[in-house]
Each structure stands twice: as structure tokens, then as C-alpha cells.
Design a protein around this motif. Structure first.
Motif, PDB file in Angstrom:
ATOM      1  N   ASP A   1       2.365   1.815  -3.467  1.00  0.00           N
ATOM      2  CA  ASP A   1       1.336   2.390  -4.322  1.00  0.00           C
ATOM      3  C   ASP A   1       1.090   3.862  -3.984  1.00  0.00           C
ATOM      4  O   ASP A   1       0.801   4.681  -4.855  1.00  0.00           O
ATOM      5  N   ALA A   2       1.221   4.207  -2.692  1.00  0.00           N
ATOM      6  CA  ALA A   2       0.892   5.555  -2.239  1.00  0.00           C
ATOM      7  C   ALA A   2       1.997   6.568  -2.526  1.00  0.00           C
ATOM      8  O   ALA A   2       1.728   7.769  -2.560  1.00  0.00           O
ATOM      9  N   CYS A   3       3.220   6.115  -2.718  1.00  0.00           N
ATOM     10  CA  CYS A   3       4.315   7.069  -2.925  1.00  0.00           C
ATOM     11  C   CYS A   3       3.996   7.939  -4.141  1.00  0.00           C
ATOM     12  O   CYS A   3       3.823   7.439  -5.240  1.00  0.00           O
ATOM     13  N   PRO A   4       3.922   9.253  -3.942  1.00  0.00           N
ATOM     14  CA  PRO A   4       3.439  10.130  -5.018  1.00  0.00           C
ATOM     15  C   PRO A   4       4.409  10.258  -6.190  1.00  0.00           C
ATOM     16  O   PRO A   4       4.007  10.704  -7.259  1.00  0.00           O
TER      17      PRO A   4
ATOM     18  N   THR B   1       0.846  -1.203   0.000  1.00  0.00           N
ATOM     19  CA  THR B   1       0.000   0.000   0.000  1.00  0.00           C
ATOM     20  C   THR B   1       0.883   1.256   0.000  1.00  0.00           C
ATOM     21  O   THR B   1       0.588   2.238  -0.680  1.00  0.00           O
TER      22      THR B   1
END
Ligand code: HEM
Ligand code: SF4
Lengths: 413, 85
Positions: free
Chosen positions: B52-55, B49
Motif C-alpha cells: 500500500d505504501a509503495c508510491p 502495508t
């Protein structure tokens, strides 16, 4: 006493979403936009037009990336399209023109409009003050006292209107506090926010004083910070650079956090069983806040400037166009979340776009989370049997480009 | 996705998104770059997660160190030692 000086009537005018100060972002929009956005999202990932026109808003509404009358406008609605745009900041830039931070102390010269290396350098300077590990610094120095003092104002009354009496003032006090501005001047600053030269005039003595003698606050960090320019030469930030950043923080961090705290509180008060669970187990506040951010992000749209002709999710975007990213719609994309319209704090938490995405993802997100958590937790600690006032108008979610709740009338005790 | 997670320090801007989803795995160093403090600190699902979240795409899975793809594509707990999903 720090906050008795915060005049309730004055706060009401400054912060009511429908008041004159807020109409320019579509504050008088009262319909539920989500069914309209769902239809648009289902029919195509990208549509021609602005979000407010596509939503059927009759007037003009302003936000970042608007009005830009001479450019073609497009709006994206799916999670996948937003993700692609955020991650390609070369094609989808944050500004239509280059930023020259030496050209003056104004918001337009702040990092939110920068790109590439320039953005990285400016953001790198301040990121250390905004990491999760710094949340405690913000809480102890500025958030907790404001929260407690505001509750003192109404704790004996048995009733309150939490949106304005409570949520609105916390973020302003946090940011101005971090600048070293005393609370009695905090509202004055909020009132002149659109008048950059006036804000600068009020900040000038503080910046000068911190250059002489730094303290444990944000302006002191900024005056001591050094920046490597593109030639590798290191220099201190100029006053103009500090003012531009301060203007950005005031604009980006006060209205947003206020409204998101109101949205979260309203969602919980409308679900008394859930609120009771959270009262017992405060660890549930984190997922509740994350879900509120996904469910109704206060800023439903941010925009990008298209820097080259590109075919994007089935639509030809010409160079020079503005692409509006409908964050709120993407946050309810069923391709990413089951039953996306439901407020469900037990869903598996994963990143939403409430704080944006890509390199400009919200700098203040951990401060915002700390403020909302501290605020709601303190209300639960100090106001037994906190509940919506059944005889008052229930909170409604309104606003177009800045969404929030009307009022949160509560009883307690 | 199975394997171990790596941080690209050039890309990392210190947003702290990874710390939200996998707080026991990631921390920041003094330059606000993400570092891995405990590769087994969170479940592989939570680490995924965070990836996936790393901008800015600074996190990725690299093969090795107990590579395991038992469930075809979903990250496996075995890759991260004892913590289970
Ligand atoms: C719940 C409250 C908040 C929300 C929903 C929010 C949302 C956002 C979003 C969506 C962006 C990205 C804008 C873009 O992509 O163009 C952003 C950027 C930013 N926010 Fe927030 N924000 C919140 C609170 C705060 C707070 C409390 C602060 C400061 C104390 C802050 C400071 C900033 C700054 C400085 C940027 C620009 C970052 C950059 O350009 O790299 N925000 N915010
Ligand atoms: S989420 Fe990405 S950019 Fe943010 S701190 Fe972690 S690795 Fe760095």
C-alpha cells in the motif's frame, strides 16, 4: 569543536518561524487550521480556491504552485483524492512547463520540477545515496558529531531552548557537511539560500576540487555520476546540474527536518509519560516519529499542475489549473485513521503523505528520520529529567505552509 | 492479496518506503531497486502495508506459493510461511 562557531542569535533570526525571512510562507499564521480543514474535507474532497484562502488566511502566502495568478486554483483534502493525484503524475505534473537542466544553475531546473523519464533519470543518480542502508553513512559522517557538539553548548546550563539551539542547526550541518562545507560557513549559506547565484559561488570551489580529487562525500558522488540522456548517450553531470541539485537539497532538506524534529519533541515533552517510556525503550522512537509526521507534517501542502481537462472527485478541473494537495488534511482523514486528531504512537503504522507520494516522494526521508532519531535519542541520553520549563511559554504549533513550533524551553538535571 | 509479493523493477524507483514497513522482507540491490530477501521476513499484514505504501505501485500480490484466502481479502499469514501476524 565544530559548532561553537554557530552563533545562537544568528540562528534565531534565521530560523524563527515568525521572523521576516519566514513570513512569506504564512509564518505568522497562529490559529489551529485542523478544524477548518476537517470541515472542508467533510464537505467535499476537492474545493475551488487556494488552501490559504480556504483556510481564511487574510494575506498572500507563497509555496510551490503559488501564486500562479493566471491559473485557476483548486485544493484537495481527502486521502483518496491525494492518493489518486500523486499516482497519476501525467495528469498532475510537478511543473507548469518543461525543465531544461542545461539552461542554468537554478532550483527551477532541479528534479522536483521534472516529470516522467527525465525525473527518473535524475533521481536514479542520487537515490543510492539516500536509501535506508545509507542512513549509517549520513549518521557517522555528519549527523552524530553535529548533534553532540550542539548539546555540548548547553549541557552545563540546566536549561535550553531546543527548537533553535538544537533542532534548527542539525539539518543544515548535515547537508552542508555532506557537501564538504565547513560548519563555520554553514550558516552563511543558509542566510543566502534565496540567492541562488551566491550559493553557487560558494559551492563552485568545492565542485572544482572534487572533480580533481573525489572524497567520501555527496559532491564527489555527483561529480563522478554518469547520466544516460534520452538518446542513450552517457555523460557526466555538468556543474550547473550539480548546483541545481545542491540548491534543491538545501531548500528541501534543512527547514523541513528542523521543524519536524521540533514538532516531534514538543509532542513528546507535552506527554511526559510517553517520553519516559521512550527514554526506557528507544525502539518506540520510530513509531513516535512516524506519528508526528502523520499528525503535524511540517509541509502541509504540495501542488500539481493539471495537464488535461478531468473530472476529479466530483469537480471539473480544467487543463492548466493548479491542484493543491492538502497533505495535512489527508493525514487526518478518518476514512484511513481512527481518531485521527489524536497523537497515538501505538496505532498501526501505515504510509501517510508527510513525505509526499508518487514518483516525487521525498528523496531525503530516511536521512530526515535518522536525524530526528539521532537528535532526540542523544537528548535523552545526555539530559536527565528532561522536561518543559513550567515557567516559560509552552510550545505552540504555528505556520501555514511551513508548520513548526514556536519555542521549546526545557529544564533538565 | 493472498499469495506472494512481487516487485516491478521497471516501476520501482528505490524510495525505500517498503523497507520502512517490512524491513525484513525487502532490501535494495546495488541499483537501488527493491528485492525480496525473505518472503517470510515480516507478517503478511506488514508486507501488505508495504504494498500500500509503495508510491508508484511497484509492489503487488501474485497468486501462488501457498495461496490462501482464509480471511476473505485480508492477506493471510499462511502465504508467508511461519511468521504469524
Ligand atoms: C521531515 C523532513 C522532511 C519532510 C517532511 C519532507 C517532505 C517532502 C515532500 C512532501 C516532498 C515531495 C514534494 C512534492 O511532491 O512535490 C519532498 C521531496 C524532496 N525532498 Fe524532502 N522532506 C524532508 C526532509 C528532506 C531531507 C532531509 C532531504 C535531503 C537531504 C530532502 C530532499 C528532498 C528532495 C530532493 C525532494 C525531491 C524529490 C523528487 O522530486 O523526486 N527532504 N520532501
Ligand atoms: S516502495 Fe516501491 S518504489 Fe520504493 S523501493 Fe519499495 S518497491 Fe521500490
Amino acid at each position: 569543536m565544530t559548532t561553537a562557531i554557530l552563533d545562537r542569535e544568528r540562528i534565531k533570526t534565521l530560523f524563527d518561524l515568525r521572523s521576516a525571512a519566514n513570513v512569506w510562507t504564512g509564518g505568522d499564521f497562529e490559529a489551529d487550521p485542523y478544524p477548518i480543514w476537517a470541515k472542508l474535507r467533510e464537505s467535499a474532497p476537492v474545493h475551488e480556491g487556494t488552501v490559504h484562502k480556504l483556510t481564511g488566511y487574510p494575506g498572500e502566502a507563497m509555496f510551490q504552485g503559488l501564486p500562479e495568478a493566471d491559473r485557476p486554483h483548486f485544493s484537495a483534502f481527502t486521502y483518496a483524492a491525494l492518493d489518486a493525484a500523486y499516482r497519476d503524475s501525467e495528469t498532475f505534473a510537478s511543473s507548469g512547463s518543461a525543465v531544461d537542466p542545461t539552461s542554468g544553475a537554478q532550483l527551477e531546473n532541479s528534479m522536483i520540477y521534472m516529470g516522467g523519464d527525465q525525473h527518473r533519470r535524475y533521481r536514479g543518480l542520487v537515490q543510492p545515496s539516500f536509501v535506508p542502508a545509507k542512513a549509517q553513512w549520513w549518521l557517522i559522517n555528519w549527523i552524530q558529531e553535529a548533534v553532540q557538539e550542539l548539546i555540548n553548548n548547553f549541557v552545563e546550563d540546566g536549561r535550553a531552548e531546543l527548537n533553535v539551539d538544537f533542532c534548527a542547526a542539525i539539518p543544515v550541518l548535515t547537508i552542508t557537511g555532506s557537501f564538504g562545507i565547513p560548519p563555520e560557513e554553514a550558516l552563511d549559506l543558509r542566510a543566502v539560500l534565496q540567492d541562488a547565484p551566491e550559493v553557487v559561488r560558494r559551492l563552485a570551489p568545492i565542485v572544482a576540487a572534487r572533480r580533481e580529487e573525489p572524497k567520501d562525500d555527496l559532491i564527489s558522488i555527483l561529480v563522478q555520476a554518469t547520466l544516460k540522456d534520452e538518446d542513450g548517450v552517457t555523460h557526466h553531470l555538468s556543474d550547473a546540474e550539480i548546483y541545481a541539485f545542491a540548491l534543491l537539497l538545501l531548500n528541501a532538506g534543512s527547514g523541513t527536518t528542523w521543524k519536524q524534529m521540533g514538532i516531534t519533541l514538543a509532542a513528546l515533552l507535552q506527554r511526559p509519560e510517553l517520553l519516559a517510556q521512550i527514554r526506557e525503550d528507544r525502539a518506540l522512537l520510530r513509531p513516535a516519529i512516524e506519528e508526528s509526521l502523520r499528525w503535524v507534517p511540517t509541509d502541509p501542502m504540495f501542488s500539481r499542475y493539471v495537464t488535461r481537462d478531468i473530472e476529479f472527485f466530483g469537480t471539473e478541473l480544467p487543463k492548466g489549473a493548479v491542484l493543491h494537495l492538502n497533505v495535512a488534511s489527508a493525514n487526518r482523514d478518518p476514512a484511513r485513521w481512527d481518531n485521527p486528531d489524536e497523537f497515538d504512537i501505538t496505532r498501526k503504522s501505515r504510509a501517510s503523505f508527510a513525505f509526499g507520494g508518487g514518483p516525487h516522494i521525498c528523496l531525503g526521508m530516511h536521512v530526515a528520520r535518522a536525524e530526528i532519531r539521532a537528535g532526540i535519542s542523544a537528548l535523552l541520553d545526555r539530559l536527565p529529567n528532561l522536561r518543559l520549563d513550567p515557567d516559560a511559554e509552552a510550545p505552540r504549533f504555528i505556520g501555514l505552509y511551513e508548520r513548526g513550533v514556536t519555542e521549546i524551553p526545557v529544564l533538565f538535571g | 492479496m493472498a499469495g506472494h509479493v512481487v516487485v516491478d523493477r521497471e516501476l520501482c524507483l528505490g524510495s525505500g518506503m517498503c523497507l520502512v514497513y517490512a524491513p525484513n522482507t525487502f532490501a535494495h540491490d546495488e541499483q537501488s531497486k527493491a528485492i525480496i530477501v525473505d518472503p517470510a521476513g515480516d507478517s503478511a499484514e506488514d508486507v501488505d502495508t508495504a504494498v500500500d505504501a509503495c508510491p508508484v505501485g511497484a509492489l503487488s500480490w501474485a497468486p501462488g506459493e501457498g495461496t490462501d484466502s482464509a480471511s476473505g481479502g485480508t492477506p493471510s499469514t499462511a502465504a508467508h510461511g511461519s511468521t504469524g501476524v
